[in-house]
Design a protein around this motif. Structure first.
Motif, PDB file in Angstrom:
ATOM      1  N   SER A   7      -5.871  -4.408  71.852  1.00  0.00           N
ATOM      2  CA  SER A   7      -6.891  -5.322  73.346  1.00  0.00           C
ATOM      3  C   SER A   7      -5.776  -6.565  73.736  1.00  0.00           C
ATOM      4  N   VAL A   8      -5.806  -6.470  74.900  1.00  0.00           N
ATOM      5  CA  VAL A   8      -4.382  -7.712  74.925  1.00  0.00           C
ATOM      6  C   VAL A   8      -5.235  -8.881  74.743  1.00  0.00           C
ATOM      7  N   ALA A  12      -2.939 -13.787  77.924  1.00  0.00           N
ATOM      8  CA  ALA A  12      -1.463 -13.381  77.430  1.00  0.00           C
ATOM      9  C   ALA A  12      -1.191 -11.906  79.136  1.00  0.00           C
ATOM     10  N   GLU A  13      -1.852 -11.553  79.813  1.00  0.00           N
ATOM     11  CA  GLU A  13      -1.457 -10.370  80.372  1.00  0.00           C
ATOM     12  C   GLU A  13      -0.241 -11.032  81.346  1.00  0.00           C
ATOM     13  N   SER A  14       0.512  -9.505  81.882  1.00  0.00           N
ATOM     14  CA  SER A  14       1.371  -9.555  82.794  1.00  0.00           C
ATOM     15  C   SER A  14       0.796 -10.911  84.020  1.00  0.00           C
ATOM     16  N   THR A  33       3.441 -15.210  74.835  1.00  0.00           N
ATOM     17  CA  THR A  33       3.329 -14.339  75.961  1.00  0.00           C
ATOM     18  C   THR A  33       3.329 -14.388  77.370  1.00  0.00           C
ATOM     19  N   ARG A  55       4.812  -8.339  79.679  1.00  0.00           N
ATOM     20  CA  ARG A  55       4.020  -8.598  78.483  1.00  0.00           C
ATOM     21  C   ARG A  55       4.668  -7.747  77.203  1.00  0.00           C
ATOM     22  N   LYS A  57       5.495  -5.494  74.309  1.00  0.00           N
ATOM     23  CA  LYS A  57       5.044  -4.491  73.112  1.00  0.00           C
ATOM     24  C   LYS A  57       4.635  -5.396  72.277  1.00  0.00           C
ATOM     25  N   HIS A  59       3.498  -8.116  71.970  1.00  0.00           N
ATOM     26  CA  HIS A  59       3.148  -9.535  71.814  1.00  0.00           C
ATOM     27  C   HIS A  59       2.049  -9.527  72.836  1.00  0.00           C
ATOM     28  N   GLY A  60       1.150 -10.257  72.447  1.00  0.00           N
ATOM     29  CA  GLY A  60      -0.191 -10.737  72.857  1.00  0.00           C
ATOM     30  C   GLY A  60      -1.104  -9.944  72.999  1.00  0.00           C
ATOM     31  N   THR A  61      -0.853  -9.786  71.763  1.00  0.00           N
ATOM     32  CA  THR A  61      -2.373  -7.971  71.033  1.00  0.00           C
ATOM     33  C   THR A  61      -2.662  -8.215  69.499  1.00  0.00           C
TER      34      THR A  61
END
Length: 256
Positions: A7-8, A12-14, A33, A55, A57, A59-61
């Motif tokens: 999960s993100v 941290a989402e785009s 992120t 974001r 790949k 990163h932020g997960t």
């Protein structure tokens, strides 16, 4: 074997801001992120630009997802984002913080129609990681506090970095460094005078080795490495806006 889906992390989402026909692809750095360029993205969007921040790949997960990544994944991510932005904007500029800066340079070397590149403390050298280049252990390396001068700023990142990811960052630098001369579009370079992650002369190196005839370097006096979240972020936004307008309109008068 089923692939693990991570999960993100919240925040941290785009992100995407629809503005005018001038697009800015804004890329975060290693272990960062889109949140690390979020305020800068909003400042640029407020000036009317269309802004898209992917974001990368892994990163932020979860650091375990980053462990399974290759630097070619990050090149693919930024390339696909560019092609998406190109469909909706007449002109596209690529901007990147740290590792995002060198990914932006690589993209500009490949796609000659890109209108310009903006780098923020581009990572052509990361001394703190280079001692791990030939090591396979430990599996994870503890990450220190993000290099930000301003107090109370929280960056979404990992507390530990996979050594395989460090190797991929170093391999990415080795891959891109010899290709700097392929960059010929307008270039704007921001470098923090005090940076505890990437030596400031990293920005000098890229400035000297690109083929761009139109290029400018600006020193940041009140920010550390993650300048996109630091005291000088408004300066970065203002000077980036001025430079983009100058590239698009040669007789544009830059504000003082």
């Amino acid at each position: 074997m089923t692939e693990t889906i991570y999960s993100v992390l919240p925040g941290a989402e785009s992100f995407f801001y629809k503005g005018n026909e001038i697009g800015i692809l804004l890329c975060h750095g290693f272990v960062g992120t889109p949140q690390s360029v979020g305020e800068l993205g909003k400042l640029l969007a407020d000036k009317g630009f269309t802004v898209l921040a992917p974001r990368l790949k892994g990163h932020g997960t979860d650091a375990r997802e980053l462990e399974a990544c290759c630097y070619l994944d990050w090149i693919k991510d930024i390339e696909q984002t560019y092609l998406k932005l190109k469909k909706i904007c007449r002109k596209v500029f690529i901007a990147g913080q740290s590792m995002g800066g060198i990914l932006a340079l690589h993209l500009a070397g490949k796609y000659k129609e890109i209108s310009g590149v903006i780098t923020i403390n581009a990572a052509l050298s990361v001394p703190g990681y280079e001692s791990f280049e030939d090591l396979t252990e430990p599996r994870f390396i503890a990450e220190g506090k993000p290099d930000i001068k301003a107090e109370g700023i929280e960056e979404i990142t990992y507390s530990a970095v996979p050594i395989t990811a460090v190797h991929n960052l170093l391999n990415l630098i080795k891959f891109i460094k010899p290709k700097l001369s392929e960059v010929s579009c307008p270039l704007l370079v921001f470098k923090s005078e005090e940076d505890h992650v990437v030596p400031p002369d990293s920005s000098d190196t890229l400035f000297e080795n690109v083929s761009s005839s139109m290029k400018k370097i600006i020193s940041l006096t009140n920010s550390y490495h993650v300048a996109s979240m630091d005291y000088d972020k408004e300066i970065i936004a203002d000077r980036t806006s001025d430079y983009i307008h100058l590239c698009c309109h040669p007789f544009y008068k830059i504000s003082v």
